[in-house]
Design a protein around this motif. Structure first.
Motif, PDB file in Angstrom:
ATOM      1  N   TYR A 123       0.850  -1.181   0.000  1.00  0.00           N
ATOM      2  CA  TYR A 123       0.000   0.000   0.000  1.00  0.00           C
ATOM      3  C   TYR A 123       0.894   1.243   0.000  1.00  0.00           C
ATOM      4  O   TYR A 123       2.114   1.151   0.179  1.00  0.00           O
ATOM      5  N   THR A 124       0.293   2.385  -0.236  1.00  0.00           N
ATOM      6  CA  THR A 124       1.036   3.643  -0.246  1.00  0.00           C
ATOM      7  C   THR A 124       0.952   4.282   1.131  1.00  0.00           C
ATOM      8  O   THR A 124      -0.139   4.580   1.619  1.00  0.00           O
ATOM      9  N   ASP A 125       2.100   4.497   1.726  1.00  0.00           N
ATOM     10  CA  ASP A 125       2.171   5.117   3.048  1.00  0.00           C
ATOM     11  C   ASP A 125       2.656   6.554   2.883  1.00  0.00           C
ATOM     12  O   ASP A 125       3.547   6.833   2.084  1.00  0.00           O
ATOM     13  N   GLY A 126       2.064   7.463   3.625  1.00  0.00           N
ATOM     14  CA  GLY A 126       2.468   8.863   3.539  1.00  0.00           C
ATOM     15  C   GLY A 126       1.297   9.792   3.736  1.00  0.00           C
ATOM     16  O   GLY A 126       0.207   9.376   4.144  1.00  0.00           O
ATOM     17  N   LYS A 127       1.511  11.068   3.424  1.00  0.00           N
ATOM     18  CA  LYS A 127       0.467  12.065   3.605  1.00  0.00           C
ATOM     19  C   LYS A 127       0.504  13.069   2.459  1.00  0.00           C
ATOM     20  O   LYS A 127       1.568  13.386   1.924  1.00  0.00           O
ATOM     21  N   LEU A 128      -0.678  13.552   2.117  1.00  0.00           N
ATOM     22  CA  LEU A 128      -0.811  14.650   1.171  1.00  0.00           C
ATOM     23  C   LEU A 128      -1.462  15.819   1.902  1.00  0.00           C
ATOM     24  O   LEU A 128      -2.423  15.621   2.659  1.00  0.00           O
ATOM     25  N   MET A 129      -0.956  17.020   1.675  1.00  0.00           N
ATOM     26  CA  MET A 129      -1.489  18.204   2.335  1.00  0.00           C
ATOM     27  C   MET A 129      -1.974  19.208   1.290  1.00  0.00           C
ATOM     28  O   MET A 129      -1.246  19.518   0.344  1.00  0.00           O
ATOM     29  N   LEU A 130      -3.197  19.680   1.478  1.00  0.00           N
ATOM     30  CA  LEU A 130      -3.776  20.698   0.608  1.00  0.00           C
ATOM     31  C   LEU A 130      -4.114  21.907   1.462  1.00  0.00           C
ATOM     32  O   LEU A 130      -4.833  21.788   2.453  1.00  0.00           O
ATOM     33  N   ARG A 131      -3.596  23.077   1.057  1.00  0.00           N
ATOM     34  CA  ARG A 131      -3.839  24.285   1.839  1.00  0.00           C
ATOM     35  C   ARG A 131      -4.326  25.411   0.939  1.00  0.00           C
ATOM     36  O   ARG A 131      -3.781  25.618  -0.149  1.00  0.00           O
ATOM     37  N   PHE A 132      -5.370  26.113   1.397  1.00  0.00           N
ATOM     38  CA  PHE A 132      -5.799  27.381   0.814  1.00  0.00           C
ATOM     39  C   PHE A 132      -5.658  28.423   1.922  1.00  0.00           C
ATOM     40  O   PHE A 132      -6.477  28.461   2.841  1.00  0.00           O
ATOM     41  N   ASN A 133      -4.609  29.202   1.823  1.00  0.00           N
ATOM     42  CA  ASN A 133      -4.341  30.165   2.889  1.00  0.00           C
ATOM     43  C   ASN A 133      -4.025  31.532   2.268  1.00  0.00           C
ATOM     44  O   ASN A 133      -2.872  31.866   1.987  1.00  0.00           O
TER      45      ASN A 133
END
Length: 863
Positions: A681-691
């Motif tokens: 499986y794919t381990d990790g994180k994706l972050m999306l920011r609108f700032n």
């Protein structure tokens, strides 16, 4: 002989096939088959030989005495005398034979998943012992057609049953698989046909079968609809998995269609033993809970029906009546005291593979890491237990490139090769338990002793090419999602683990040991400014000449200042010739072999930036065509044209600014392996920011707006002119302001969670302000200055939202703080050399935190 008895199958034919290596008899359909016990047969033949020899001796003597001249009468008298002796002798031999086998017990039972000799006992439908010729007709019941087996063995009580070949025989009948009928009932077996049940009811689904005993099926539930039937989920899965079994006939099932029979019985030629026989049915019974969640998917009124698919063949069963369970909001609630849950998968209880009973076996297959570390541990590929196991296992490993091979081993657990079917042959499992059937260039076999296969593994980024040379190119992007193997890298090491009981194929798949990091940012610097040409222009100056030449809006100064402030460069963004500013950043890195890095975004970043600049140019062109720039700068001709289209909307006197959303995407990911399920499986994180996602303020000039209202317009203008003539100003603004920021973090790992963070402030502000110039001369003192007064009321809310996780699942929590309503009054008097200010604050409504709050699970583990 007392150690064990051996069954002999007599009628071996094309229809009834006996495999001596497994000790199994396969019938084409249910029916009778004939057997003998080898030890009894051998003793019977010895007895029969003595009888035959005595008869032959008597016949020889008859002929000899006839030649000697004995009369017919004397010969017959002698024959009868000898016959009485022979019969008496034969009876003694028969009695001795039957006495010798008088205590033989008979096992005839449905074969359990694992045969334990101590659990095997005499079947009361058989007479104890063996008599006469020792030949028996055994009837295999129709309810066992399909693949599940029965076991037959004869044994002496002192020795006990063996529960294995060559002593006993496993028997099964193929039959023709089909669904006989389907019924919905409550737990008391009352039919639910033509009745409406309520949501949350607990009911039974009965599927009566033929020729399917021991087979596994997949049962899907659908709601019949006009256009497309809705599939109902079963506890996050799409179907029930069940095994066809046999059940005692319920009183309310007597006389209904279905395959009913006694469980096991023997049609022996000579038996005076009568036993009570219980009737059984071949079927599947599924406990179903009518889930409230189905209402969201299919509505408040359901007509539920099942489909049945064979897992073995993958084919759906047809030609059986579709029976519906009707569900409605006003239906009757059917429930039971015990907890009923929609369990998708049950353990297998019936063995359909004869090889599972063979003593030549291994009990497990393991993948060992050499050396084992905390980060990479040994894994179990297969372990013998009470479940159906696949014949093929695809096992992932994560490896560096072919310059850095890693050591592994496939090892068999508890290998035992006694009584192998191929004893002494080239394929004897004692030496051929592990064989390699396929080996690509990224694997090397380093040893194989028949129980453990040692090998080296690596990931081949580009087969046939120099790894390092190829990896420095953009071809590395082929592996940006490392759990997806490219077409030229699907080669795997294939190993067969062989025994008489199990034949498993293990495919070792190598995945790249590469970690990816992404940082992407895009945004515009400076807010978009809005003003309107319909803002009134009145004299702001006491000099008549300047007024005629340059009339000004009351907001000209504030607009210019805001516009200037919005263009301040604080982020080092790229400036365009027309003043628009672009922020752009793209970083994409691949780390492989635990430290070496490749930067892959440089070439693509330039291309993307050019594309974004093209979009900006397109926007500017559209602005020019629509004359929005002239409108914002006060070009009356443009306003007049646009006013015809927009009507009153474009007459509203407004000023304000809106910031462009600032987007950033970041992430880190790599391939990982679940050691319990052996899945990659794919381990990790994706972050999306609108700032920010939203930021700005828009103000409406209420006094200017009133100037467009008939009857009031001229009066407002007159007041403005009078105030300006006296050096006074009056402003009345309604402002909407706010900022909302959003951050969303998505965990790619199977056991990870996702987090949402939304925060900001939205509010209203009503401002009334004015100022007047004062000039006063007196005998004692003089004043030459300005008095300003301002009062504003402000209120706002602060919304917040986040994602949380608990035992019930994943939920969204939202809340909102009310900041109260406050009024602020400020009066300032300015003179030549001094300034006096008065300020006070009034709270009309107090602040209240979390005046709105709710939490809702959108991914629930509840059944």
């Amino acid at each position: 002989m007392r150690d064990g008895l051996h069954i002999i199958v007599l009628n071996n034919s094309d229809q009834n096939k006996f495999d001596a290596s497994f000790g199994s008899l396969t019938l084409q359909k249910a029916g009778s088959f004939k057997i003998k016990v080898r030890e009894y047969e051998e003793a019977f033949l010895k007895k029969q030989k003595k009888t035959d020899e005595a008869l032959t001796f008597a016949e020889t003597k008859w002929r000899e005495r006839a030649k000697e001249g004995w009369s017919r009468e004397k010969l017959e008298e002698n024959w009868k005398a000898n016959e009485r002796e022979r019969n008496a002798s034969e009876k003694v031999l028969k009695d001795e034979l039957e006495k010798k086998f008088a205590d033989v017990n008979w096992v005839w039972t449905v074969a359990p998943k694992k045969l334990t000799p101590s659990d095997l006992s005499h079947n009361d439908s058989f007479s104890v012992g063996i008599k006469d010729k020792g030949e028996y007709n055994i009837k295999f019941p129709k309810i066992l057609e399909g693949g599940g087996m029965a076991y037959l063995e004869a044994f002496f009580p002192t020795a006990g049953a063996k529960g294995a070949k060559p002593f006993g025989v496993f028997v099964k009948a193929t039959g023709v698989p089909r669904i006989v009928r389907v019924e919905w009932t409550d737990f008391n077996y009352n039919l639910l046909k033509d009745k409406v049940v309520a949501f949350n009811s607990e009911v039974l689904l009965h599927i009566y079968t033929e020729g399917l005993y021991g087979q596994e099926v997949e049962i899907n539930l659908f709601d019949e609809d006009t256009f497309s039937d809705d599939e109902l989920n079963i506890d996050k899965k799409s179907a029930f998995q069940r095994e066809v079994n046999i059940y005692k006939v319920h009183p309310k099932e007597i006389g209904k269609p279905g395959v009913a029979d006694t469980l096991v019985k023997a049609d022996q030629d000579k038996t005076d033993l009568k036993v009570d026989k219980e009737q059984y049915l071949q079927k599947i019974t599924v406990e179903v809970k009518v889930d409230y969640g189905w209402m969201k998917l299919a509505g408040k009124n359901l007509k539920i029906y099942p489909t049945v698919k064979s897992i073995k063949t993958g084919n759906y069963f047809e030609n059986f009546s579709r029976e519906f369970l009707e569900v409605g909001m006003n239906g009757t609630l059917y429930d039971v005291q015990k907890e009923v849950t929609n369990m998708p998968v049950l353990q297998s209880e019936i063995e359909t593979n004869i090889a599972a009973y063979h003593p030549c076996k291994y009990l497990g297959i393991n993948l060992n890491v050499i050396p084992e570390t905390d980060k990479e541990t040994n894994r179990t590929i297969f372990k013998e237990n009470n479940t159906v196991s696949p014949d093929l296992y695809e096992i992932p490993i994560i490896c560096p490139d072919t310059d850095h091979f890693k050591d592994y081993a496939v090892a068999l657990d508890s290998l035992e090769t006694k009584e192998c079917r191929f004893d002494g042959k080239t394929n004897d499992h004692e030496t051929k338990s592990l064989t390699v059937t396929k080996i690509p260039e990224n694997f090397k076999v380093s040893g194989n002793d028949g129980k453990t296969l040692n090998f080296k593994a690596a990931f081949n980024y580009h087969p046939g090419n120099d790894n390092i040379v190829e990896m420095t190119s953009l071809k590395m992007l082929e592996f940006i999602w490392p759990v997806s193997l490219p077409s030229d890298n699907k080669h795997s090491l294939e190993v067969r683990a062989l025994s008489c009981r199990y034949e498993k194929t293990v495919k070792i798949l190598a995945y790249p040991d590469v970690k990816w990091a992404l940082d992407f940012r895009f945004g515009m610097k400076g807010p978009e400014q809005y003003t309107h040409t319909n803002l009134p222009t009145y004299p702001r100056n006491s000099d008549p000449e300047k007024v005629d030449k340059n009339p000004q809006s009351r907001h000209s100064d504030s607009f210019d200042k805001a516009k200037k402030a919005g263009r301040i460069n604080t982020y080092g963004m790229e400036k365009r010739a027309n003043g628009m500013e672009l922020e752009f950043q793209l970083v994409l890195k691949a780390e492989y072999n635990k430290g070496e890095e490749i930067e892959l975004a440089d070439k693509y970043a330039q291309k993307i930036k050019k594309f974004l600049n093209l979009l900006l140019g397109l926007k500017e062109g559209l602005d020019s065509l629509t004359q929005i720039d002239k409108i914002n700068s006060g070009h009356k001709a443009s306003v007049k044209a646009i006013g015809k289209i927009g009507g009153k909307l474009f007459k509203t006197p407004i000023i304000g600014s809106l910031d462009y959303p600032a987007l950033s995407i970041g992430g880190k990911w790599q391939a990982a392996i679940n050691s319990e399920t052996n899945e990659v499986y794919t381990d990790g994180k994706l972050m999306l920011r609108f700032n920010p996602l939203l930021k700005g303020d828009v103000s409406v000039d209420i006094i200017a707006a009133a100037s467009y209202v008939p009857l009031f317009g001229q009066a407002v203008k007159a007041i403005e002119l009078a105030l300006n003539a006296s050096g006074a100003e009056l402003n009345f603004l309604l402002t909407i302001f706010g900022q909302v920021n959003v951050e969303y973090e998505y965990a790619l790992a199977q056991k990870g969670g996702s987090n949402l963070n939304l925060n900001g402030e939205l509010g209203l502000k009503l401002t009334l302000s004015g100022k007047v110039k004062v000039s006063l001369n007196a005998v004692i003192f003089s004043i030459n200055g300005e008095v300003q007064a301002e009062a504003y009321a402000v209120t706002s809310i602060k919304p917040k939202a986040s994602i949380g996780h608990d035992k019930k699942g994943t939920f969204l929590e939202a809340k909102c703080d009310f900041m109260g309503i406050n009024i602020v009054c400020i009066v300032t008097a300015k003179g030549k050399n001094n300034q006096v200010q008065y300020k006070d604050t009034y709270n009309l409504l107090e602040r209240k935190d979390e005046f709105v709050k709710f939490s809702k699970h959108f991914i629930s583990s509840d059944v």
